[in-house]
Design an enzyme around this catalytic site. Structure first.
Site, PDB file in Angstrom:
ATOM      1  N   HIS A   1     -18.061  -3.322   1.362  1.00  0.00           N
ATOM      2  CA  HIS A   1     -16.668  -3.050   1.564  1.00  0.00           C
ATOM      3  C   HIS A   1     -16.373  -3.770   3.016  1.00  0.00           C
ATOM      4  O   HIS A   1     -17.340  -3.659   3.859  1.00  0.00           O
ATOM      5  CB  HIS A   1     -16.238  -1.781   1.490  1.00  0.00           C
ATOM      6  CG  HIS A   1     -14.919  -1.524   2.262  1.00  0.00           C
ATOM      7  ND1 HIS A   1     -13.587  -2.005   1.134  1.00  0.00           N
ATOM      8  CD2 HIS A   1     -14.275  -0.857   3.353  1.00  0.00           C
ATOM      9  CE1 HIS A   1     -12.717  -1.513   1.991  1.00  0.00           C
ATOM     10  NE2 HIS A   1     -12.789  -0.907   3.135  1.00  0.00           N
TER      11      HIS A   1
ATOM     12  N   HIS B   1       0.947  -1.176  -0.245  1.00  0.00           N
ATOM     13  CA  HIS B   1      -0.052   0.033  -0.014  1.00  0.00           C
ATOM     14  C   HIS B   1       0.885   1.385  -0.010  1.00  0.00           C
ATOM     15  O   HIS B   1       2.028   1.128   0.546  1.00  0.00           O
ATOM     16  CB  HIS B   1      -0.911  -0.138   1.157  1.00  0.00           C
ATOM     17  CG  HIS B   1      -2.123  -0.887   0.927  1.00  0.00           C
ATOM     18  ND1 HIS B   1      -2.886  -1.334   2.090  1.00  0.00           N
ATOM     19  CD2 HIS B   1      -2.735  -1.051  -0.132  1.00  0.00           C
ATOM     20  CE1 HIS B   1      -3.937  -1.957   1.691  1.00  0.00           C
ATOM     21  NE2 HIS B   1      -4.068  -1.860   0.280  1.00  0.00           N
TER      22      HIS B   1
ATOM     23  N   ASP C   1      -0.742  -2.711  14.909  1.00  0.00           N
ATOM     24  CA  ASP C   1      -1.616  -1.888  13.989  1.00  0.00           C
ATOM     25  C   ASP C   1      -2.947  -1.653  14.708  1.00  0.00           C
ATOM     26  O   ASP C   1      -3.452  -2.291  15.336  1.00  0.00           O
ATOM     27  CB  ASP C   1      -2.100  -2.583  12.851  1.00  0.00           C
ATOM     28  CG  ASP C   1      -3.301  -2.024  11.971  1.00  0.00           C
ATOM     29  OD1 ASP C   1      -3.537  -0.716  12.133  1.00  0.00           O
ATOM     30  OD2 ASP C   1      -3.907  -2.585  11.382  1.00  0.00           O
TER      31      ASP C   1
ATOM     32  N   ASP D   1       0.622   3.814   1.511  1.00  0.00           N
ATOM     33  CA  ASP D   1       1.149   4.358   2.920  1.00  0.00           C
ATOM     34  C   ASP D   1       2.370   3.684   3.673  1.00  0.00           C
ATOM     35  O   ASP D   1       2.719   4.113   4.697  1.00  0.00           O
ATOM     36  CB  ASP D   1      -0.136   4.689   3.873  1.00  0.00           C
ATOM     37  CG  ASP D   1      -0.668   3.357   4.070  1.00  0.00           C
ATOM     38  OD1 ASP D   1      -0.685   2.485   3.223  1.00  0.00           O
ATOM     39  OD2 ASP D   1      -1.405   3.121   5.241  1.00  0.00           O
ATOM     40  N   HIS D   2       2.806   2.735   2.946  1.00  0.00           N
ATOM     41  CA  HIS D   2       3.919   1.803   3.353  1.00  0.00           C
ATOM     42  C   HIS D   2       5.001   1.793   2.430  1.00  0.00           C
ATOM     43  O   HIS D   2       6.326   1.373   2.755  1.00  0.00           O
ATOM     44  CB  HIS D   2       3.574   0.371   3.909  1.00  0.00           C
ATOM     45  CG  HIS D   2       2.647   0.423   4.964  1.00  0.00           C
ATOM     46  ND1 HIS D   2       2.830   0.050   6.266  1.00  0.00           N
ATOM     47  CD2 HIS D   2       1.165   0.775   5.131  1.00  0.00           C
ATOM     48  CE1 HIS D   2       1.847   0.168   6.969  1.00  0.00           C
ATOM     49  NE2 HIS D   2       0.869   0.520   6.337  1.00  0.00           N
TER      50      HIS D   2
ATOM     51  N   ASP E   1       0.288  -3.771   8.974  1.00  0.00           N
ATOM     52  CA  ASP E   1      -1.325  -3.678   8.864  1.00  0.00           C
ATOM     53  C   ASP E   1      -1.789  -5.106   8.802  1.00  0.00           C
ATOM     54  O   ASP E   1      -1.530  -5.858   8.107  1.00  0.00           O
ATOM     55  CB  ASP E   1      -1.686  -2.911   7.602  1.00  0.00           C
ATOM     56  CG  ASP E   1      -1.506  -1.492   7.975  1.00  0.00           C
ATOM     57  OD1 ASP E   1      -1.102  -0.882   8.748  1.00  0.00           O
ATOM     58  OD2 ASP E   1      -1.768  -0.603   6.955  1.00  0.00           O
TER      59      ASP E   1
ATOM     60  N   SER F   1     -13.300  -3.881   6.265  1.00  0.00           N
ATOM     61  CA  SER F   1     -11.981  -3.176   6.379  1.00  0.00           C
ATOM     62  C   SER F   1     -10.670  -4.376   6.295  1.00  0.00           C
ATOM     63  O   SER F   1     -11.023  -5.553   6.699  1.00  0.00           O
ATOM     64  CB  SER F   1     -11.957  -2.840   7.947  1.00  0.00           C
ATOM     65  OG  SER F   1     -10.680  -2.273   8.328  1.00  0.00           O
ATOM     66  N   GLY F   2      -9.591  -3.958   6.106  1.00  0.00           N
ATOM     67  CA  GLY F   2      -8.406  -4.640   6.175  1.00  0.00           C
ATOM     68  C   GLY F   2      -7.703  -4.567   7.230  1.00  0.00           C
ATOM     69  O   GLY F   2      -6.611  -5.210   7.741  1.00  0.00           O
ATOM     70  N   HIS F   3      -8.321  -3.919   8.464  1.00  0.00           N
ATOM     71  CA  HIS F   3      -7.499  -3.869   9.801  1.00  0.00           C
ATOM     72  C   HIS F   3      -8.437  -4.476  10.718  1.00  0.00           C
ATOM     73  O   HIS F   3      -9.570  -4.548  10.859  1.00  0.00           O
ATOM     74  CB  HIS F   3      -7.531  -2.372   9.999  1.00  0.00           C
ATOM     75  CG  HIS F   3      -6.764  -1.600   9.080  1.00  0.00           C
ATOM     76  ND1 HIS F   3      -5.245  -1.540   9.129  1.00  0.00           N
ATOM     77  CD2 HIS F   3      -6.995  -0.808   7.832  1.00  0.00           C
ATOM     78  CE1 HIS F   3      -4.689  -0.674   8.141  1.00  0.00           C
ATOM     79  NE2 HIS F   3      -5.874  -0.321   7.663  1.00  0.00           N
TER      80      HIS F   3
END
Length: 560
Positions: free
Chosen positions: A361, A71, A192, A73-74, A160, A363-365
């Site tokens: 959708h 991603h 995370d 942000d990484h 994450d 979340s992936g978290h």
């Protein structure tokens, strides 16, 4: 005494630009190097990246960059790291490395990079560190966390993650490696925190399959999906359901097209080529057979979805009966942009679905219960919540207390805080003063805070230019001052106000001249400009309650 240092230089107290340094006397490594997308008040800024100043000061012992997943942000800050530091050893999984290579093509020193492909549970020794990647579930394939073996004990860095027992690709969370690490003893967990305020468990990616199938199967017209270009699992689900229901898939968006191509080549995405077509061929099929996947989940002005909403996309225009699905979450700060896009789509006749309306959708978290599982699975002596705004870090700290970690063993850090570990202690010792490094066009870090403040004034209150032409010989005004405004008032409706401003400037100038004329050595145009700015600002604030930026220029002309 030799110590181990841990220094987060991005990702704490914010969403994005994740980067954490691990340092011993001989070795410096980093985990992740991401970007943060600018908030609405960073006028004109494209991206925000970590401050590399500390790495710069330790350049000779900077040995490697390890990556958790692909991603932005990484990994988005890597091109800027490479531009400065040249050859860097980059450790990432197959898909992550492929995404980075695609981004770095064109850099002069790209060929000097050394990519090492990570395999689960293998040990990778770099200087004083040994890192063992373990599989985690996330909203992008090939995501990992790291078990870091040091002389002082094991450190677990989750990256994450969430725990998905029915992942789309069948690759389940690696409980085994973490349980094994716990048996050896985990000194410190960095975990995370993004969803720490969400109760329960995050839903499985497969949870939304039923909703996606219902929307695709029952649609009588075109259906447009907006999703993150890296969400390969979501794209796979959309493709499988579309093909199953006799639909054809059209993709538009540069990053989306590139990532699909890479994922297909590497075997992470399986789509029958007979059912996926370039957007240019969209008119070759009836509307009821069209499923379109585009970029623009965050309302980005130049994205395909924004062009569609502005009715400025050359390949299709919204018609009544079209369905638009936001199969994504909104990054904090982007809500106004997304709402604006949704309103435009409704106005054009589309029906819009997002996660508030339907299960489109997940979340992936990890949510609270999964975070507790991670804490119990590793049983760390010490804990640092990472990846999230301050409220997320504090909420995660409370979860850690619930499962038995002592309050004094929990560190809520800010970017730049330095944690030191030795045989006898683990404590925060200092804080590095980090700068906000803004990317503005081709400029890297050349925009100081004062420029952002100026842009804010220009963007909210406008600017007033004051031009004075004076006789160089006697300092008399040759003509009345000129006042030009932009973004402040509508001049055609404000002639009287401008005239009053001109008279005020003349009065300011005459007072300055009277104080100056007897001593030509004391002529100070800077002082005059400051007086004009100060008095006009007070006048505009009193009369209009506005505070524009005021710029003045003095032009001297020789006249007899």
């Amino acid at each position: 005494m030799a110590v181990l240092r841990i220094i987060p230089i991005g990702g704490l107290g914010e969403i994005g630009r994740n980067m954490t340094l691990f340092e011993t006397e001989n070795t410096l490594i980093a985990i992740d190097c991401g970007v943060m997308f600018p908030s609405y008040d960073l006028y004109g800024i494209d991206l925000v990246i970590p401050d590399f100043d500390y790495i710069r000061s330790k350049r000779e012992k900077f040995k490697a960059l390890f990556l958790t997943h692909g991603h932005e942000d990484h990994i988005g800050g890597i091109p800027y790291l490479i531009k400065e530091f040249g050859k860097v050893n980059i450790y990432g999984t197959k898909l992550t490395n492929a995404f980075i290579k695609n981004r770095l093509i064109g850099l002069n020193n790209f060929i000097d990079l050394n990519f090492i492909e990570l395999n689960q549970r293998f040990k990778y020794k770099v200087g004083d560190f040994i890192l063992i990647p373990f599989r985690v579930n996330h909203s992008i394939a090939d995501s990992v966390g790291f078990i870091i073996e040091t002389k002082y004990g094991n450190i677990v860095y989750t990256g994450d993650f969430k725990i998905d027992n029915t992942p789309v690709d069948g690759e389940t969370f690696d409980f085994y490696s973490l349980a094994e690490a716990k048996e050896r003893g985990v000194l410190l967990l960095l975990s995370d925190s993004t969803n720490s305020m969400s109760q329960g468990f995050s839903e499985s990616e497969k949870k939304i399959s039923g909703t996606l199938e219902k929307l695709i199967k029952e649609s009588k017209g075109r259906i447009i999906f907006a999703t993150f270009s890296t969400n390969i699992h979501r794209i796979q689900q959309i493709a499988e359901i579309s093909i199953k229901n006799g639909k054809h898939i059209f993709v538009s968006g540069m990053s989306l097209e590139k990532n699909i191509k890479i994922a297909k080549e590497l075997g992470y995405l399986d789509i029958n080529d007979n059912f996926i077509h370039p957007i240019q061929d969209i008119n070759d099929f009836p509307n009821k057979e069209k499923v379109i996947i585009v970029t623009g989940t965050q309302g980005e002005p130049l994205s395909v979805l924004s062009k569609i909403a502005d009715d400025n996309f050359k390949f299709l225009s919204i018609e009544k009966g079209d369905i638009v699905v936001f199969s994504s979450s909104t990054i904090p700060g982007n809500e106004p942009l997304v709402v604006r896009i949704i309103n435009k789509l409704y106005k054009l006749g589309a029906k819009v679905y997002n996660k508030e309306i339907e299960d489109v959708h997940v979340s992936g978290h990890a949510s609270a219960e999964e975070l507790k599982i991670m804490l119990n699975l590793t049983k760390p002596s010490y804990f640092i919540p990472v990846h999230g705004e301050l409220r997320h870090l504090y909420a995660h700290a409370e979860l850690a207390k619930m499962v038995g970690i002592k309050d004094e063993n929990i560190f809520i850090l800010s970017n730049g805080d330095v944690i030191e570990i030795d045989e006898n202690r683990i404590e925060k010792v200092t804080n590095l003063e980090l700068n906000e490094v803004f990317i503005d066009g081709k400029g890297i870090g050349d925009i100081p805070d004062i420029v952002i403040k100026d842009r804010k004034i220009l963007g909210t209150n406008g600017v007033v230019f004051v031009l004075l032409t004076v006789n160089k010989k006697n300092l008399e005004l040759i003509s009345n001052p000129e006042i030009v405004t932009r973004g402040f008032i509508y001049v055609n409706d404000s002639e009287e106000f401008i005239e009053k401003s001109v008279k005020l400037v003349i009065k300011i100038y005459q007072k300055w001249l009277d104080d100056t004329i007897n001593d030509r050595k004391s002529v100070n145009f800077t002082n005059l400009k400051n007086k004009i700015r100060s008095i006009l600002q007070k006048y505009y604030k009193r009369v209009l309650d506005r505070e524009p930026m005021i710029l003045s220029m003095i032009v001297e002309i020789e006249e007899n």
